[in-house]
Every structure is written in C-alpha cells, then in structure tokens.
Design a protein around this motif. Structure first.
Motif, PDB file in Angstrom:
ATOM      1  N   LYS A 283       0.834  -1.206   0.000  1.00  0.00           N
ATOM      2  CA  LYS A 283       0.000   0.000   0.000  1.00  0.00           C
ATOM      3  C   LYS A 283       0.869   1.257   0.000  1.00  0.00           C
ATOM      4  CE  LYS A 283      -3.797   2.349   2.381  1.00  0.00           C
ATOM      5  NZ  LYS A 283      -3.195   3.659   2.636  1.00  0.00           N
ATOM      6  N   TYR A 284       1.954   1.234   0.763  1.00  0.00           N
ATOM      7  CA  TYR A 284       2.846   2.389   0.847  1.00  0.00           C
ATOM      8  C   TYR A 284       3.521   2.662  -0.492  1.00  0.00           C
ATOM      9  CZ  TYR A 284       7.227   4.855   1.813  1.00  0.00           C
ATOM     10  OH  TYR A 284       8.282   5.730   1.776  1.00  0.00           O
ATOM     11  N   PHE A 285       3.815   1.605  -1.239  1.00  0.00           N
ATOM     12  CA  PHE A 285       4.682   1.714  -2.407  1.00  0.00           C
ATOM     13  C   PHE A 285       3.938   1.708  -3.740  1.00  0.00           C
ATOM     14  CE2 PHE A 285       8.207  -0.305  -5.062  1.00  0.00           C
ATOM     15  CZ  PHE A 285       8.947   0.859  -5.137  1.00  0.00           C
ATOM     16  N   SER A 286       2.706   1.189  -3.775  1.00  0.00           N
ATOM     17  CA  SER A 286       2.036   0.921  -5.054  1.00  0.00           C
ATOM     18  C   SER A 286       0.959   1.947  -5.402  1.00  0.00           C
ATOM     19  CB  SER A 286       1.403  -0.478  -5.033  1.00  0.00           C
ATOM     20  OG  SER A 286       2.372  -1.456  -4.776  1.00  0.00           O
ATOM     21  N   ASP A 287       0.773   2.147  -6.702  1.00  0.00           N
ATOM     22  CA  ASP A 287      -0.323   2.989  -7.205  1.00  0.00           C
ATOM     23  C   ASP A 287      -1.595   2.166  -7.369  1.00  0.00           C
ATOM     24  OD1 ASP A 287       1.289   5.396  -7.595  1.00  0.00           O
ATOM     25  OD2 ASP A 287       2.284   4.245  -9.172  1.00  0.00           O
ATOM     26  N   ARG A 288      -1.441   0.971  -7.942  1.00  0.00           N
ATOM     27  CA  ARG A 288      -2.565   0.044  -8.083  1.00  0.00           C
ATOM     28  C   ARG A 288      -2.141  -1.322  -7.557  1.00  0.00           C
ATOM     29  NH1 ARG A 288      -4.611  -1.139 -13.359  1.00  0.00           N
ATOM     30  NH2 ARG A 288      -2.494  -0.798 -14.155  1.00  0.00           N
ATOM     31  N   ILE A 289      -3.130  -2.120  -7.126  1.00  0.00           N
ATOM     32  CA  ILE A 289      -2.837  -3.422  -6.522  1.00  0.00           C
ATOM     33  C   ILE A 289      -3.728  -4.491  -7.139  1.00  0.00           C
ATOM     34  CG2 ILE A 289      -2.863  -4.771  -4.376  1.00  0.00           C
ATOM     35  CD1 ILE A 289      -2.381  -2.173  -2.839  1.00  0.00           C
ATOM     36  N   GLY A 290      -3.109  -5.628  -7.476  1.00  0.00           N
ATOM     37  CA  GLY A 290      -3.848  -6.808  -7.912  1.00  0.00           C
ATOM     38  C   GLY A 290      -3.687  -7.892  -6.862  1.00  0.00           C
ATOM     39  N   VAL A 291      -4.787  -8.567  -6.523  1.00  0.00           N
ATOM     40  CA  VAL A 291      -4.773  -9.620  -5.497  1.00  0.00           C
ATOM     41  C   VAL A 291      -4.948 -10.975  -6.174  1.00  0.00           C
ATOM     42  CG1 VAL A 291      -5.862 -10.482  -3.389  1.00  0.00           C
ATOM     43  CG2 VAL A 291      -5.776  -8.019  -3.822  1.00  0.00           C
ATOM     44  N   MET A 292      -4.017 -11.903  -5.902  1.00  0.00           N
ATOM     45  CA  MET A 292      -4.079 -13.245  -6.495  1.00  0.00           C
ATOM     46  C   MET A 292      -4.417 -14.287  -5.438  1.00  0.00           C
ATOM     47  SD  MET A 292      -1.020 -13.477  -9.335  1.00  0.00           S
ATOM     48  CE  MET A 292      -1.557 -15.123  -9.832  1.00  0.00           C
ATOM     49  N   TYR A 293      -5.178 -15.298  -5.868  1.00  0.00           N
ATOM     50  CA  TYR A 293      -5.513 -16.429  -4.995  1.00  0.00           C
ATOM     51  C   TYR A 293      -5.547 -17.697  -5.832  1.00  0.00           C
ATOM     52  CZ  TYR A 293      -8.052 -19.494  -1.799  1.00  0.00           C
ATOM     53  OH  TYR A 293      -8.411 -20.552  -0.990  1.00  0.00           O
ATOM     54  N   PHE A 294      -4.721 -18.653  -5.485  1.00  0.00           N
ATOM     55  CA  PHE A 294      -4.657 -19.952  -6.169  1.00  0.00           C
ATOM     56  C   PHE A 294      -4.548 -19.805  -7.685  1.00  0.00           C
ATOM     57  CE2 PHE A 294      -4.999 -22.148  -2.358  1.00  0.00           C
ATOM     58  CZ  PHE A 294      -5.013 -23.512  -2.566  1.00  0.00           C
ATOM     59  N   GLY A 295      -3.651 -18.937  -8.117  1.00  0.00           N
ATOM     60  CA  GLY A 295      -3.374 -18.796  -9.541  1.00  0.00           C
ATOM     61  C   GLY A 295      -4.280 -17.848 -10.288  1.00  0.00           C
ATOM     62  N   LYS A 296      -5.311 -17.318  -9.634  1.00  0.00           N
ATOM     63  CA  LYS A 296      -6.254 -16.420 -10.304  1.00  0.00           C
ATOM     64  C   LYS A 296      -6.183 -15.015  -9.719  1.00  0.00           C
ATOM     65  CE  LYS A 296      -9.788 -19.744 -11.785  1.00  0.00           C
ATOM     66  NZ  LYS A 296      -9.714 -19.420 -13.220  1.00  0.00           N
ATOM     67  N   MET A 297      -6.425 -14.018 -10.552  1.00  0.00           N
ATOM     68  CA  MET A 297      -6.562 -12.641 -10.075  1.00  0.00           C
ATOM     69  C   MET A 297      -7.991 -12.486  -9.579  1.00  0.00           C
ATOM     70  SD  MET A 297      -4.750  -9.729  -9.935  1.00  0.00           S
ATOM     71  CE  MET A 297      -3.650  -9.551 -11.341  1.00  0.00           C
ATOM     72  N   VAL A 298      -8.165 -12.145  -8.282  1.00  0.00           N
ATOM     73  CA  VAL A 298      -9.509 -12.046  -7.721  1.00  0.00           C
ATOM     74  C   VAL A 298      -9.982 -10.607  -7.543  1.00  0.00           C
ATOM     75  CG1 VAL A 298      -9.383 -14.297  -6.593  1.00  0.00           C
ATOM     76  CG2 VAL A 298      -8.665 -12.250  -5.334  1.00  0.00           C
ATOM     77  N   GLU A 299      -9.033  -9.647  -7.475  1.00  0.00           N
ATOM     78  CA  GLU A 299      -9.443  -8.244  -7.334  1.00  0.00           C
ATOM     79  C   GLU A 299      -8.305  -7.339  -7.797  1.00  0.00           C
ATOM     80  OE1 GLU A 299     -11.894  -5.383  -4.194  1.00  0.00           O
ATOM     81  OE2 GLU A 299     -11.316  -7.423  -3.630  1.00  0.00           O
ATOM     82  N   LEU A 300      -8.666  -6.211  -8.385  1.00  0.00           N
ATOM     83  CA  LEU A 300      -7.684  -5.239  -8.874  1.00  0.00           C
ATOM     84  C   LEU A 300      -8.289  -3.848  -8.780  1.00  0.00           C
ATOM     85  CD1 LEU A 300      -5.653  -5.667 -12.193  1.00  0.00           C
ATOM     86  CD2 LEU A 300      -6.431  -3.436 -11.401  1.00  0.00           C
ATOM     87  N   ALA A 301      -7.553  -2.935  -8.149  1.00  0.00           N
ATOM     88  CA  ALA A 301      -8.048  -1.562  -7.995  1.00  0.00           C
ATOM     89  C   ALA A 301      -6.906  -0.641  -7.587  1.00  0.00           C
ATOM     90  CB  ALA A 301      -9.164  -1.512  -6.949  1.00  0.00           C
ATOM     91  N   ASP A 302      -7.180   0.677  -7.573  1.00  0.00           N
ATOM     92  CA  ASP A 302      -6.216   1.627  -7.018  1.00  0.00           C
ATOM     93  C   ASP A 302      -5.948   1.260  -5.559  1.00  0.00           C
ATOM     94  OD1 ASP A 302      -6.139   2.979  -9.378  1.00  0.00           O
ATOM     95  OD2 ASP A 302      -7.515   4.577  -8.749  1.00  0.00           O
ATOM     96  N   ALA A 303      -4.737   1.536  -5.092  1.00  0.00           N
ATOM     97  CA  ALA A 303      -4.344   1.131  -3.742  1.00  0.00           C
ATOM     98  C   ALA A 303      -5.304   1.674  -2.684  1.00  0.00           C
ATOM     99  CB  ALA A 303      -2.913   1.598  -3.456  1.00  0.00           C
TER     100      ALA A 303
END
Length: 379
Positions: A283-303
C-alpha cells in the motif's frame, strides 16, 4: 539500439499488458488466465499468500518460463504467447459443432422429410468447423514462431530483482562481474565504460566503488539486495519486476530498500511490478494493486480504493490480518477467514473477472456483482 525499433511509451500509457496468462506445470495450474495492465511510470503491486502464483507470473513475463497460454505484450509487441487458448478454442468449436450435428441427425431420424435439408446444414457446419480449426492452427503456429524469435533486446528492457539476495548472486563472481554481466552478454567490451557504469550504479544504490572488487559473502543481506538492484538498474531498463525484494530482510533494512526503489523510480523513470505478500508495504509503495488467490486474479483496484472498499472475501481476509500499532484496536480486531466453498456458490453461475466499479475489477458471478455494487452504493 532497440529504442528506435519500438514506439516511445509516454507516462500513463500501457507499457505492459498481460492477457489471459496461464502457466501450468503438468496438472498444476500455477497461473490461470490472469489479466492486467501496467502503465508507464506506475508501481503495480501484486499480492497474495505464498504459492498463489505471484512469482510464477513475474518469471513468465520476463520469459524465464514459456507461457502455457495467453499473451504478454511489452511496448505493444508480443513477447510471450501460449497455445492453451487456441487448443481450448478448437475443443469448444468441435464440441459445439458435434452438438449441432447430433440435433440435426436426430431431427432427420424423427422427420425423414427434413433429411435433405439437414444433410446440407450438416455439411455447412463441417465446412465451417474445418475453416475455423485451420485458422486457429495458423494462429497457434504463429504464436510458437514468435516465442522462438522474440526480440531479446526488447525483453532485456524488463529486469528482475529476485527474492533471495543470497541465492541470486554468484558467490564466485566479484560485485563488478555480477553487475556488469548483462552488459558483457550484450556485447559491450569497453572495460573503462563498464567500470564507469558499475561505479555509477553502485553510488545510486548506496554502495561505494571499493565494493566492486569484493565477493557476495562479504556483504550483509541488505547490501546483497542493493547489489541485486544495481545489477538490474545498470541495464537501463524501462521496467523492473521486484519479486518480494524485502521479505528476506530485517524490518529496518526493508524500509531502506523500499525508499531506494522509490528514489530510483523517480530518478530513472522506472515502471515497477512489485510482488509481495505484505499488504502494508504494498500500500505504501504501489499505485494500483492486484490480489491473487490460487493462480487467479480475484481483485484489482487503485491502492487507496482497495483498502477503503475491498469487495472480494479473500481481499477482506488479507486486510483483516494486517496488525496496527494500536493496542485498543488490536484487542477488538476480528480476523476474517476465507473459505471458497462457504463464501461462493458457483454451482449455477460461473465467475468471471469484471469491472464492478470504474477501475475496480473483481472475480465474481452476476449475483455477486449486484451484491458488491449495492454494498458500494450503501457504503
């Protein structure tokens, strides 16, 4: 040399595009149809628990692995292409054609007067299938050719910082040899120029030129990671993939390395794909964040958006695990657990990765999307 061959990407434009990327090791789906974009000049954080496929995604992008499926585009050029999507498309086309033909044959058996008309329809379906299969095979052959003939100069504009600073440095090479190895591989032979670049980059990462003649075992963990960063930066890359660059370091050293990456980002105009499992660091370092779970992207948004309005239950679970230096908060902090079978019902509706709110993507079904939209409007 390579700068002239490809269009210059301006700040805010898409530099890296990952499209339906899959990486399978036998039956194991380490990465399963992951899609995201990284814009020039930004830091894109990729988070998730150990084993979720973050590192494999980074290694596949940089071509340490050949992708099983999907595409990777850098500066508008395809640098990685898998064949899984074409194989699945062929299988689905055959299945659809077989179902249509079976229906027509059943109709011919029940209504003999329709047999001539159905025979023509069956022939048309077969011809269309052959044409579609031929086109898909051509595309698959093209993907294989491009994988073999990928422009190495273009790929070297993406460099990687590895997680383990000890294992990633050759103990038999001096710091000068480690940092300059990439330049030597590219054919640069001017020793004075190489030494000048090595000394310059050592200064940039907070080391001194006297360190160039030493070996990795003579340095601390934080210094080794700085050497790894120097090795990446000396190639003047457009983009750096930082694979958990601080997870093996002490907390105080972590802050130093993160600040160093931030300074280099501003000074050199770097774009960074930052892979980590520590959400507070991301959160401190990123502009946007993608969250992965078991090989899949489950959520992506601005930090900020992701931390304010997490939608997917797994993201909420990760955020609930972040400790805060507040004893009163810690006494009442409730840990949220994520159990896919309990939290989702995909027996009827299948999930897909979709934009629920502008810039906020979630892996969800139709009913879950309605629920997330409603909760967002109420919140």
């Amino acid at each position: 040399m390579s700068e002239n061959k490809y269009p210059e990407i301006q700040a805010g434009e898409v530099l890296l595009k990952v499209e339906e990327l899959s990486q399978h090791f036998g039956p194991l789906k380490a990465v399963d149809k992951v899609s995201f974009e990284v814009k020039k000049g930004e830091v894109f954080g990729l988070v998730g628990e150990s084993g979720c496929g973050k590192t494999t995604t980074g290694r596949t992008i940089i071509r340490l692995y050949n992708p099983t499926g999907g595409n990777v585009y850098f500066k508008g050029q395809r640098i990685g292409a898998g064949t899984l999507g074409y194989k699945e498309a062929m299988s689905n086309a055959k299945k659809t054609a077989d179902e249509k033909i079976a229906e027509l044959e059943a109709d011919s058996a029940a209504n003999p007067q329709n047999q001539a008309e159905n025979s023509i329809a069956i022939q048309n379906i077969s011809d269309e299938l052959k044409k579609e299969i031929a086109e898909l095979k051509m595309e698959m052959a093209k993907a294989k050719r491009e994988n073999k003939k990928v422009d190495r100069d273009l790929v070297t504009q993406i460099q990687m910082i590895f997680q383990d600073p000890v294992a990633s440095l050759n103990p038999r090479m001096t710091v000068r040899e480690i940092i300059s190895e990439g330049m030597v591989v590219k054919g640069i032979k001017d020793k004075e120029y190489i030494d000048e670049q090595v000394y310059d980059v050592l200064d940039k990462v907070g080391l001194v030129r006297e360190h160039a003649g030493r070996y990795p075992h003579e340095f601390s963990g934080g210094q080794k990671q700085r050497i790894g960063i120097a090795r990446s930066v000396v190639m003047r890359p457009e983009m750096i993939i930082a694979d958990e660059p601080v997870s093996a370091l002490d907390v105080s050293v972590q802050a130093q390395v993160i600040n160093l990456l931030n300074d280099l980002r501003e000074e050199l105009g770097l774009t960074i794909l930052f892979i980590a499992h520590d959400l507070s660091v991301v959160k401190y370092f990123s502009d946007r964040i993608g969250v992965m779970y078991f090989g899949k992207m489950v959520e992506l948004a601005d930090a900020d958006e992701l931390f304010r309005h997490p939608m997917h239950p797994y993201t909420r679970s990760l955020l609930s695990a972040i400790p805060l230096p507040d004893p009163n908060y810690e006494k009442t902090r409730r840990r949220i657990t994520y159990e896919p079978l309990r939290d989702h019902d995909y027996s009827v509706e299948q999930p897909s990765f979709r934009e629920v709110l502008p810039g906020h993507f979630v892996l969800c079904s139709d009913s879950e999307e309605e629920k997330y939209r409603r909760e967002s409007s109420e919140g």
